[in-house]
Scaffold this active site. Sequence first.
Site, short mmCIF file in Angstrom:
data_model
loop_
_atom_site.label_atom_id
_atom_site.label_comp_id
_atom_site.label_asym_id
_atom_site.label_seq_id
_atom_site.Cartn_x
_atom_site.Cartn_y
_atom_site.Cartn_z
N ARG A 61 0.97 -1.47 0.28
CA ARG A 61 0.03 -0.27 -0.20
C ARG A 61 0.93 1.22 0.17
O ARG A 61 0.15 2.38 -0.80
CB ARG A 61 -0.99 -0.05 1.39
CG ARG A 61 -2.35 -0.94 1.12
CD ARG A 61 -3.24 -0.93 2.52
NE ARG A 61 -4.01 -1.79 2.03
CZ ARG A 61 -4.14 -2.43 3.12
NH1 ARG A 61 -4.19 -1.84 4.49
NH2 ARG A 61 -5.35 -3.61 3.61
N CYS A 83 -10.18 -1.26 5.19
CA CYS A 83 -11.11 -1.12 5.28
C CYS A 83 -11.74 0.06 5.93
O CYS A 83 -12.62 1.06 5.32
CB CYS A 83 -11.63 -2.53 5.42
SG CYS A 83 -10.54 -2.80 6.87
N GLN A 101 -15.67 -1.27 14.81
CA GLN A 101 -14.60 -2.11 13.32
C GLN A 101 -15.61 -3.03 14.30
O GLN A 101 -15.16 -3.81 15.26
CB GLN A 101 -13.38 -2.08 13.14
CG GLN A 101 -12.50 -0.99 12.61
CD GLN A 101 -11.50 -0.67 12.67
OE1 GLN A 101 -10.24 0.27 12.95
NE2 GLN A 101 -10.88 -1.87 11.42
N SER A 108 -15.10 -9.20 11.81
CA SER A 108 -15.35 -9.53 10.47
C SER A 108 -14.06 -8.96 10.04
O SER A 108 -13.82 -9.90 8.90
CB SER A 108 -16.77 -9.77 9.88
OG SER A 108 -17.25 -8.16 9.89
N GLY A 109 -14.38 -8.52 10.72
CA GLY A 109 -12.64 -7.57 10.58
C GLY A 109 -11.52 -8.28 10.42
O GLY A 109 -10.27 -8.95 9.99
N LYS A 117 -2.19 2.57 9.66
CA LYS A 117 -2.70 3.21 7.87
C LYS A 117 -3.63 4.02 7.64
O LYS A 117 -4.05 4.68 6.85
CB LYS A 117 -3.72 1.12 8.19
CG LYS A 117 -2.45 0.88 8.05
CD LYS A 117 -3.07 -1.12 7.55
CE LYS A 117 -2.88 -1.59 8.91
NZ LYS A 117 -4.01 -2.98 8.90
N ARG A 173 -12.85 -2.31 18.45
CA ARG A 173 -12.60 -3.03 17.56
C ARG A 173 -14.65 -3.22 18.71
O ARG A 173 -14.20 -3.26 19.99
CB ARG A 173 -12.21 -4.58 18.72
CG ARG A 173 -12.99 -5.77 17.44
CD ARG A 173 -13.18 -5.90 15.63
NE ARG A 173 -11.78 -6.60 15.89
CZ ARG A 173 -11.00 -6.02 14.73
NH1 ARG A 173 -11.94 -5.69 13.79
NH2 ARG A 173 -9.76 -5.93 14.52
N HIS A 213 -18.52 -1.34 9.40
CA HIS A 213 -17.89 -0.10 10.34
C HIS A 213 -17.93 0.22 10.11
O HIS A 213 -18.71 1.25 9.91
CB HIS A 213 -16.36 -0.27 9.74
CG HIS A 213 -15.53 -1.37 9.59
ND1 HIS A 213 -15.07 -2.65 10.44
CD2 HIS A 213 -13.60 -0.95 9.15
CE1 HIS A 213 -14.38 -3.28 10.21
NE2 HIS A 213 -13.49 -1.91 9.84
#
Length: 257
Positions: free
Chosen positions: A18, A48, A75, A78-79, A135, A157, A164
């Site tokens: 990235r 994401c 968040q 499932s991340g 990020k 989380r 999210h």
Amino acid sequence: KTITKYGAVMIDNSSAFRMDADVPLVVPEVNAEDALERPRGVIANPNCSTIQMVVALKPLYDLARITRVVVSTYQAASGAGAPAMAELYDQTREFLDGKPEDELTIKAFKHRIAFNTIPHIDVFLDDDSTKEEWKMVAETKKIMGDAGVKVAATCVRVPVLRCHGESVNVEFAADVTPEAAREALAAAPGVTVMDDPANNVYPMPGLLAGTNDTYVGRIRRDDTVDHGLSMWVVADQIRKGAALNAVQIAQLLLPKD
Ligand code: L14
């Protein structure tokens, strides 16, 4: 190397490429043109949490330059993958069954996620921020093409299965009214404005799984700075935050007819 050797373009969903200078980081609604310049034949799919934020920021940036963003994420489990979703289900059941804290199944996260929130996603860095937070800072600047956009992020989380949520405070170089913001967002590709407080309408992660758009609501003035807005942004992070965004990048490369 083997994928790109004979001319195929690789759209990479991991965080490996990235921030490489010779790899474009693309969200089609924001910087589709960056996909054209790909010297290594690699295009990176962003994080994401970053994707859904920049989809909502871009139409606002086009009204007035954004100088600073403060974001807190909510968040989904499932991340961290399907096992993490299963852990949320199973742990919730164990918890309701009265299982003692030290006998709960805790694998996917560092702590119990059922009936809890955990301010820790990805690993901690030397400055005590997390890599997920880093990020959001670094990728936002790269995608928006403006290293001057300051970002402060806290990633958390929450016991949600998919989608999210993000509380986002945006500071502009000039005034942007909530009405102008709502209008720009409503006209923007990939965005649905869901913002009718009088009727209790705002986007909610628990009810938006399986959707493709980025949903924005709770748009209002942030009076703590000269030109500020607050908003709440929700998207299905498996779709727009990952798979769908990658498909949209691939579509950019198809011949136009
Ligand atoms: O950088 O919610 O693509 O655990 C994917 C999983 C970010 C964190 C990435 C999560 C990661 C995300």
